[in-house]
Design a protein around this motif. Structure first.
Motif, PDB file in Angstrom:
ATOM      1  N   VAL A   1     -24.560  21.779 -16.812  1.00 36.34           N
ATOM      2  CA  VAL A   1     -24.041  23.106 -16.459  1.00 36.34           C
ATOM      3  C   VAL A   1     -24.632  23.560 -15.127  1.00 36.34           C
ATOM      4  O   VAL A   1     -23.917  24.096 -14.263  1.00 36.34           O
ATOM      5  CB  VAL A   1     -24.360  24.130 -17.572  1.00 36.34           C
ATOM      6  CG1 VAL A   1     -24.173  25.558 -17.058  1.00 36.34           C
ATOM      7  CG2 VAL A   1     -23.470  23.901 -18.785  1.00 36.34           C
ATOM      8  N   VAL A   2     -25.927  23.349 -14.946  1.00 34.18           N
ATOM      9  CA  VAL A   2     -26.590  23.735 -13.690  1.00 34.18           C
ATOM     10  C   VAL A   2     -26.006  22.950 -12.520  1.00 34.18           C
ATOM     11  O   VAL A   2     -25.698  23.518 -11.461  1.00 34.18           O
ATOM     12  CB  VAL A   2     -28.111  23.518 -13.792  1.00 34.18           C
ATOM     13  CG1 VAL A   2     -28.771  23.703 -12.422  1.00 34.18           C
ATOM     14  CG2 VAL A   2     -28.717  24.475 -14.803  1.00 34.18           C
ATOM     15  N   ILE A   3     -25.829  21.637 -12.689  1.00 34.40           N
ATOM     16  CA  ILE A   3     -25.279  20.807 -11.614  1.00 34.40           C
ATOM     17  C   ILE A   3     -23.848  21.230 -11.302  1.00 34.40           C
ATOM     18  O   ILE A   3     -23.460  21.342 -10.123  1.00 34.40           O
ATOM     19  CB  ILE A   3     -25.321  19.316 -12.010  1.00 34.40           C
ATOM     20  CG1 ILE A   3     -26.778  18.840 -12.135  1.00 34.40           C
ATOM     21  CG2 ILE A   3     -24.584  18.466 -10.972  1.00 34.40           C
ATOM     22  CD1 ILE A   3     -27.598  18.965 -10.877  1.00 34.40           C
ATOM     23  N   ALA A   4     -23.040  21.477 -12.341  1.00 33.10           N
ATOM     24  CA  ALA A   4     -21.660  21.918 -12.121  1.00 33.10           C
ATOM     25  C   ALA A   4     -21.629  23.251 -11.383  1.00 33.10           C
ATOM     26  O   ALA A   4     -20.800  23.460 -10.484  1.00 33.10           O
ATOM     27  CB  ALA A   4     -20.927  22.038 -13.461  1.00 33.10           C
ATOM     28  N   SER A   5     -22.549  24.152 -11.733  1.00 36.76           N
ATOM     29  CA  SER A   5     -22.594  25.464 -11.086  1.00 36.76           C
ATOM     30  C   SER A   5     -22.964  25.334  -9.607  1.00 36.76           C
ATOM     31  O   SER A   5     -22.326  25.939  -8.741  1.00 36.76           O
ATOM     32  CB  SER A   5     -23.615  26.366 -11.795  1.00 36.76           C
ATOM     33  OG  SER A   5     -23.285  26.528 -13.168  1.00 36.76           O
ATOM     34  N   PHE A   6     -23.982  24.528  -9.319  1.00 36.60           N
ATOM     35  CA  PHE A   6     -24.410  24.363  -7.931  1.00 36.60           C
ATOM     36  C   PHE A   6     -23.396  23.561  -7.111  1.00 36.60           C
ATOM     37  O   PHE A   6     -23.424  23.611  -5.880  1.00 36.60           O
ATOM     38  CB  PHE A   6     -25.785  23.718  -7.877  1.00 36.60           C
ATOM     39  CG  PHE A   6     -26.914  24.696  -8.025  1.00 36.60           C
ATOM     40  CD1 PHE A   6     -27.492  25.284  -6.916  1.00 36.60           C
ATOM     41  CD2 PHE A   6     -27.376  25.063  -9.280  1.00 36.60           C
ATOM     42  CE1 PHE A   6     -28.520  26.202  -7.042  1.00 36.60           C
ATOM     43  CE2 PHE A   6     -28.399  25.985  -9.421  1.00 36.60           C
ATOM     44  CZ  PHE A   6     -28.974  26.563  -8.303  1.00 36.60           C
TER      45      PHE A   6
ATOM     46  N   LEU B   1     -10.703  24.331  -8.070  1.00 36.36           N
ATOM     47  CA  LEU B   1     -10.183  24.409  -9.436  1.00 36.36           C
ATOM     48  C   LEU B   1     -10.836  23.349 -10.310  1.00 36.36           C
ATOM     49  O   LEU B   1     -11.225  23.629 -11.449  1.00 36.36           O
ATOM     50  CB  LEU B   1      -8.663  24.229  -9.425  1.00 36.36           C
ATOM     51  CG  LEU B   1      -7.976  24.196 -10.804  1.00 36.36           C
ATOM     52  CD1 LEU B   1      -8.225  25.497 -11.560  1.00 36.36           C
ATOM     53  CD2 LEU B   1      -6.481  23.939 -10.646  1.00 36.36           C
ATOM     54  N   ALA B   2     -10.986  22.143  -9.787  1.00 36.24           N
ATOM     55  CA  ALA B   2     -11.607  21.058 -10.547  1.00 36.24           C
ATOM     56  C   ALA B   2     -13.045  21.410 -10.931  1.00 36.24           C
ATOM     57  O   ALA B   2     -13.481  21.158 -12.064  1.00 36.24           O
ATOM     58  CB  ALA B   2     -11.572  19.765  -9.741  1.00 36.24           C
ATOM     59  N   THR B   3     -13.789  22.008 -10.005  1.00 36.15           N
ATOM     60  CA  THR B   3     -15.174  22.393 -10.289  1.00 36.15           C
ATOM     61  C   THR B   3     -15.237  23.473 -11.350  1.00 36.15           C
ATOM     62  O   THR B   3     -16.062  23.420 -12.275  1.00 36.15           O
ATOM     63  CB  THR B   3     -15.872  22.887  -9.011  1.00 36.15           C
ATOM     64  OG1 THR B   3     -15.841  21.857  -8.023  1.00 36.15           O
ATOM     65  CG2 THR B   3     -17.327  23.243  -9.295  1.00 36.15           C
TER      66      THR B   3
END
Length: 239
Positions: free
Chosen positions: A185-190, A220-222
């Motif tokens: 979740v952290v990596i996706a957010s950053f 959108l993908a992120t």
């Protein structure tokens, strides 16, 4: 450019240049289309009483179709203008189906995950605009390594799933799985910070406005990735 959809694309310079406003408008349109198709499939499946198995298969089918479209955009960025709308609709069906499946097991999780996704996106935008987090070469290198490592783990997990198994500890809902999910979740957010920086770099380089669609699809993908990871994390916490 850690977002694979953007990083693999060769963007042309020339003609009318892209703008941040243009990317925002296109991203908003794609989000709207995803919401419409997602809600449409969600309520149709609910009212028609479709089986969980059918909903799951339709969702996974839409996800893989979306991956194919994303690869086409990745390697043929000039097609992004044509493929962006089908991609958004496919992502919407995928999200609608997965959200319904999670809601049947954990009624409050989809709405909480949706709120968490948009609140996190707003926070990331604030961090980026304020300059609190600097997107430099070191940051990009770390993020790219983490993202590709996660992608490899997910591919291995899909291989295990095909044989009716799962990677030990990482996807079983235990403490290690919760820790791993929180990390993702952290990596996706950053990753959003990289998307914002990619857009600014594209504007500064004078990339053609036709390629605003590439950046919009990347955003959108992120956001879809963030939402799915929040679903997973919140479901683990519910258990």
């Amino acid at each position: 450019m850690a977002n694979p959809i953007v990083s693999r694309a060769e963007l042309a310079v020339g003609g009318r240049p892209m703008s941040v406003k243009g990317v925002v408008q296109k991203t908003s349109m794609l989000l709207g289309l995803s919401a419409i198709s997602g809600l449409g499939f969600f309520f149709y499946a609910l009212m028609a009483g479709l089986s969980s198995g059918f909903i799951y298969m339709a969702s996974i089918g839409s996800m893989f179709a979306g991956v194919v479209v994303a690869f086409l955009i990745m390697f043929k960025p000039h097609m992004a203008k044509t493929l962006a709308v089908p991609y958004a609709l496919l992502e919407g069906i995928f999200l609608g189906g997965i959200s319904l499946i999670f809601m049947q097991m954990y009624p409050s999780v989809p709405l909480t995950a949706l709120c968490a996704t948009f609140v996190t996106a707003a926070v990331m935008l604030g961090l980026y605009r304020s300059g609190i987090v600097k997107v430099n070469d070191k940051f990009r290198s770390i993020m790219m390594s983490a993202i590709f490592a996660i992608m490899i783990l997910y591919l291995v997990q899909w291989g295990f799933v095909l044989f009716g198994s799962s990677l030990p500890f990482l996807f079983d809902g235990g403490m290690v799985a919760i820790g791993f999910s929180l990390f993702v979740v952290v990596i996706a957010s950053f990753s959003l910070l990289l998307d914002f920086d990619n857009i600014e770099r594209g504007v500064a380089a004078g990339v053609s406005e036709d390629y605003e669609w590439v950046f919009s699809v990347g955003l959108l993908a992120t956001l879809v990735w963030m939402y799915i990871e929040f679903l997973r994390l919140l479901s683990y916490l519910q258990d």
